[in-house]
Design a protein around this motif. Structure first.
Motif, PDB file in Angstrom:
ATOM      1  N   UNK A  47       0.704  -1.098   0.012  1.00 35.39           N
ATOM      2  CA  UNK A  47      -0.204   0.035   0.037  1.00 35.39           C
ATOM      3  C   UNK A  47       0.795   1.404   0.177  1.00 35.39           C
ATOM      4  N   UNK A  48       0.408   2.264  -0.748  1.00 38.36           N
ATOM      5  CA  UNK A  48       1.103   3.398  -0.618  1.00 38.36           C
ATOM      6  C   UNK A  48       0.277   4.580  -0.196  1.00 38.36           C
ATOM      7  N   UNK A  49       1.043   5.292   0.961  1.00 40.28           N
ATOM      8  CA  UNK A  49       0.430   6.582   1.783  1.00 40.28           C
ATOM      9  C   UNK A  49       0.837   7.691   1.088  1.00 40.28           C
ATOM     10  N   UNK A  50      -0.018   8.649   0.847  1.00 41.00           N
ATOM     11  CA  UNK A  50       0.468  10.017   0.425  1.00 41.00           C
ATOM     12  C   UNK A  50      -0.083  11.148   1.264  1.00 41.00           C
ATOM     13  N   UNK A  51       0.608  12.169   1.283  1.00 43.86           N
ATOM     14  CA  UNK A  51      -0.181  13.218   1.905  1.00 43.86           C
ATOM     15  C   UNK A  51      -1.133  13.991   0.535  1.00 43.86           C
ATOM     16  N   UNK A  52      -2.037  14.558   1.053  1.00 42.24           N
ATOM     17  CA  UNK A  52      -2.743  15.283   0.020  1.00 42.24           C
ATOM     18  C   UNK A  52      -2.268  16.429  -0.645  1.00 42.24           C
ATOM     19  N   UNK A  53      -1.417  17.052   0.168  1.00 40.93           N
ATOM     20  CA  UNK A  53      -0.745  18.311  -0.056  1.00 40.93           C
ATOM     21  C   UNK A  53       0.261  17.968  -1.070  1.00 40.93           C
ATOM     22  N   UNK A  54       0.983  19.189  -1.715  1.00 47.19           N
ATOM     23  CA  UNK A  54       2.090  18.567  -2.751  1.00 47.19           C
ATOM     24  C   UNK A  54       3.546  18.826  -2.108  1.00 47.19           C
ATOM     25  N   UNK A  55       4.029  17.580  -2.012  1.00 48.83           N
ATOM     26  CA  UNK A  55       5.370  17.508  -1.472  1.00 48.83           C
ATOM     27  C   UNK A  55       6.380  16.553  -2.389  1.00 48.83           C
ATOM     28  N   UNK A  70       2.433  16.287   9.718  1.00 48.74           N
ATOM     29  CA  UNK A  70       3.323  15.513   9.679  1.00 48.74           C
ATOM     30  C   UNK A  70       2.894  14.246  10.854  1.00 48.74           C
ATOM     31  N   UNK A  71       2.193  14.997  12.017  1.00 51.04           N
ATOM     32  CA  UNK A  71       1.661  13.775  13.149  1.00 51.04           C
ATOM     33  C   UNK A  71       0.606  13.027  12.310  1.00 51.04           C
ATOM     34  N   UNK A  72      -0.363  13.519  11.690  1.00 47.91           N
ATOM     35  CA  UNK A  72      -1.464  12.995  11.152  1.00 47.91           C
ATOM     36  C   UNK A  72      -1.200  12.065  10.052  1.00 47.91           C
ATOM     37  N   UNK A  73      -0.072  12.378   9.283  1.00 52.72           N
ATOM     38  CA  UNK A  73       0.289  11.469   8.376  1.00 52.72           C
ATOM     39  C   UNK A  73       0.868  10.159   9.128  1.00 52.72           C
ATOM     40  N   UNK A  74       1.789  10.415  10.065  1.00 55.07           N
ATOM     41  CA  UNK A  74       2.506   9.081  10.720  1.00 55.07           C
ATOM     42  C   UNK A  74       1.362   8.253  11.226  1.00 55.07           C
ATOM     43  N   UNK A  75       0.544   9.001  12.307  1.00 60.56           N
ATOM     44  CA  UNK A  75      -0.587   8.123  12.913  1.00 60.56           C
ATOM     45  C   UNK A  75      -1.445   7.425  11.813  1.00 60.56           C
ATOM     46  N   UNK A  76      -1.637   8.121  10.572  1.00 64.93           N
ATOM     47  CA  UNK A  76      -2.489   7.365   9.449  1.00 64.93           C
ATOM     48  C   UNK A  76      -1.488   6.149   9.071  1.00 64.93           C
ATOM     49  N   UNK A  77      -0.330   6.251   8.873  1.00 61.35           N
ATOM     50  CA  UNK A  77       0.461   4.979   8.414  1.00 61.35           C
ATOM     51  C   UNK A  77       0.379   3.890   9.376  1.00 61.35           C
ATOM     52  N   UNK A  78       0.551   4.123  10.413  1.00 63.32           N
ATOM     53  CA  UNK A  78       0.299   3.274  11.698  1.00 63.32           C
ATOM     54  C   UNK A  78      -1.110   2.540  11.527  1.00 63.32           C
ATOM     55  N   UNK A  79      -2.057   3.570  11.706  1.00 58.19           N
ATOM     56  CA  UNK A  79      -3.473   3.040  11.571  1.00 58.19           C
ATOM     57  C   UNK A  79      -3.860   1.978  10.564  1.00 58.19           C
ATOM     58  N   UNK A  80      -3.365   2.314   9.293  1.00 56.58           N
ATOM     59  CA  UNK A  80      -3.681   1.752   8.123  1.00 56.58           C
ATOM     60  C   UNK A  80      -2.920   0.387   8.067  1.00 56.58           C
ATOM     61  N   UNK A  81      -1.667   0.288   8.664  1.00 52.70           N
ATOM     62  CA  UNK A  81      -0.687  -1.112   8.752  1.00 52.70           C
ATOM     63  C   UNK A  81      -1.809  -1.858   9.600  1.00 52.70           C
TER      64      UNK A  81
END
Ligand code: 5GP
Length: 122
Positions: A47-55, A70-81
């Motif tokens: 699975x690929x996890x991406x931010x919606x904003x352009x980085x 950044x915090x939301x992104x990292x927490x989402x990666x853990x939740x998705x896994x």
């Protein structure tokens, strides 16, 4: 030019997925994050996890995103896994940054790889 200074290309494939111009098999979405299955999986779960904003990359993201994002992104990666059911057996996170890594798509993404045993890095 450093990876954190590279100009974002709005025509990259993940930007098109975010705009709905190209379909994806969505796994998760919130205000900041989209996750979807990789089109060429290298493991039973990929699975690929991406931010919606352009980085462009991890370098750009960590240098320029707001701490909340950044915090939301990292927490989402853990939740998705966890939701994918791969936490107990373990999984690998990969993010390629720039030329030496072989990064193909210039929109920051984390690969969640699971469902099989991986070898050592190198
Ligand atoms: P990178 O090498 O940039 O870290 O990884 C890019 C990933 O994006 C590759 O694993 C590749 O298979 C995946 N990919 C490329 N184009 C598409 C696409 O159109 N849809 C999906 N779902 N994945 C893609």
């Amino acid at each position: 030019m450093s990876a954190s200074k590279t100009t974002y290309d709005p025509n990259n494939i993940f930007a098109k997925i975010l705009r709905g111009e190209i379909p994806c098999k969505k796994v998760y979405e919130d205000d900041f994050v989209l996750a979807f299955y990789d089109i060429v999986p290298i493991s039973p779960v990929h699975v690929l996890v991406i931010p919606k904003n352009p980085y462009v990359s991890f370098a750009d993201f960590t240098a320029n995103a707001k701490p909340e994002e950044i915090a939301c992104f990292m927490k989402a990666v853990g939740k998705i896994a966890k939701d994918l059911g791969i936490e107990e057996d373990g999984y690998r996170l990969v993010t390629n940054i720039g030329k030496n890594s072989g990064q193909e798509v210039p929109h920051f993404h984390v690969h969640i790889l699971g469902g099989r045993q991986f070898g050592p890095l190198g």
